[in-house]
Design an enzyme around this catalytic site. Structure first.
Site, PDB file in Angstrom:
ATOM      1  CB  CYS A 287      -0.917  -0.040   1.035  1.00 32.75           C
ATOM      2  SG  CYS A 287      -0.118   0.107   2.936  1.00 32.75           S
ATOM      3  CG  HIS A 335      -4.419  -0.131   3.923  1.00 32.46           C
ATOM      4  ND1 HIS A 335      -3.767  -0.692   2.963  1.00 32.46           N
ATOM      5  CD2 HIS A 335      -5.426   0.372   3.056  1.00 32.46           C
ATOM      6  CE1 HIS A 335      -4.166  -0.618   1.824  1.00 32.46           C
ATOM      7  NE2 HIS A 335      -5.455  -0.027   1.993  1.00 32.46           N
ATOM      8  CG  HIS A 347      -6.559   0.332  -1.705  1.00 33.66           C
ATOM      9  ND1 HIS A 347      -6.929  -0.124  -0.458  1.00 33.66           N
ATOM     10  CD2 HIS A 347      -7.580  -0.286  -2.530  1.00 33.66           C
ATOM     11  CE1 HIS A 347      -7.838  -1.034  -0.885  1.00 33.66           C
ATOM     12  NE2 HIS A 347      -8.137  -1.001  -1.889  1.00 33.66           N
TER      13      HIS A 347
END
Length: 371
Positions: A287, A335, A347
């Site tokens: 990520c 994240h 993402h």
């Protein structure tokens, strides 16, 4: 790194991003060996909803562990350079200390000569020198000579005092440089050991995730891929729209905010790319690696890890988001995704899930930052 694995959308808490970023440092501790052991030893649910929940837990723990592995790895990249700089400073300080000691030794010789001359009676006090002169002119010359000797002696003493101070300072600097170099070496050695331990833990966690995901049936894999509610995007049309908005920005269009043709375009160009722990492109991403790579493409350097990316940028409230802003998710910010406008983010989610566009609030938001 971690993803929300369930059909429901988690409500967003509109917390102040700055406060969330500060709080993340206290909550982003990597899991202990026992926590990982308990998680990996827990029975695997037989129903798919239970399995998704189980995968969510493993993914979150793997996310925190990966973040720490990446952070330590980043520190160690500069290890040789840091140690070399510290060693060079130490050697430079040692040379300066040696030169100061040599200079001090010379000054001590001069002062010792003065002391020995006085001991042998080789000096005459000013009154005796004048009294023994043959006449006024001789007396003046003797007095001038004696004053000259006195001034020279004072200069020797002053020089000795200065050289003593310089030698003491140089020795102190050398000791400090040695301490810094030794500390840096010891610190990096400890971090390398910690990296090895965390990498082993990550390997176990990621191995479990890969084992489960690779065993999914096609239908279950689709549920896994769709767990965040991905949005189909025509990338070519979207990028054309970014270019149009960028052109509008140059003519004063109100909808000009954001990095439309820069970082967003770079990140969107990687839709469909696979996920990989610790990867930062150009073909595989985690990520924060996707965020890092996207900004690299426009010549902007940002931190490498999720929590550092949120902490390192300018805090942004959720009602003022612009395309290109980085969104942090979950407590501890394990994240991140990039806001692309219209309530959407791009993402890199997790293993087996390609880079995709999902709703902004498909995961619990912890903060946002702008670069």
């Amino acid at each position: 790194m971690s993803i929300a694995v369930g059909a429901s959308v988690v409500p967003v808490t509109h917390a102040d991003p700055a406060q969330s970023s500060e709080a993340s440092s206290a909550t982003n501790a990597a899991p202990s060996e026992k926590e990982i052991e308990d998680l990996l030893n827990a029975p695997i649910p037989q129903d798919f909803d239970g399995l998704l929940s189980h995968m969510k837990q493993i993914s979150r723990v793997a996310g925190a562990t990966n973040e720490e592995v990446v952070q330590i790895s980043e520190e160690l990249k500069n290890a040789d350079k840091d140690v070399k700089a510290a060693r060079n400073a130490q050697e430079s300080s040692k040379r300066k200390a040696a030169a100061a000691q040599k200079k001090l030794a010379a000054s001590r010789v001069n002062v010792a000569d003065i002391a020995q001359a006085k001991y042998r009676g080789a000096t005459i006090d000013p009154v005796s020198a004048v009294a023994g002169a043959s006449g006024p002119q001789a007396a003046m010359e003797r007095s001038s000579y004696m004053n000259s000797l006195q001034d020279k002696n004072i200069r020797y003493l002053d020089t000795l005092d200065q050289d003593l101070q310089e030698a003491a300072s140089a020795n102190s600097d050398a000791n400090i440089s040695k301490f810094k170099a030794d500390y840096r070496v010891n610190y990096l050695t400890a971090r390398q050991t910690e990296l090895d331990e965390r990498t082993t833990q990550l390997d176990r966690l990621s191995g479990e995730i890969m084992h489960i995901v690779d065993g999914f049936s096609p239908a279950d894999r689709k549920r896994w891929v769709d767990s965040n509610g991905p949005i189909n995007v025509d990338v070519k049309a979207f990028l054309a729209g970014l270019e149009k908005k960028a052109d509008g920005a140059s003519t004063g269009d109100n909808d000009k905010a954001g990095n439309y043709a820069g970082a967003v375009a770079a990140a969107m160009s990687k839709i469909g790319a696979p996920y990989g722990w610790g990867a930062a492109g150009p073909d595989v991403f985690d990520c924060s690696g996707l965020m890092y790579w996207a900004y690299q493409q426009i010549g902007v350097s940002i931190p490498r890890t999720s929590s550092a990316q949120i902490a390192g940028g300018t805090p942004v409230s959720l009602d003022a988001l612009q395309p290109g802003d980085i969104i942090g998710y979950y407590p501890g910010i394990t994240h991140v995704g990039m806001y692309i406008g219209d309530g959407k983010v791009v993402h890199a989610a997790d293993y087996g899930i390609p880079v995709q566009v999902v709703p902004l609030n498909s995961m619990p938001i912890s903060g946002a930052a702008r670069y």
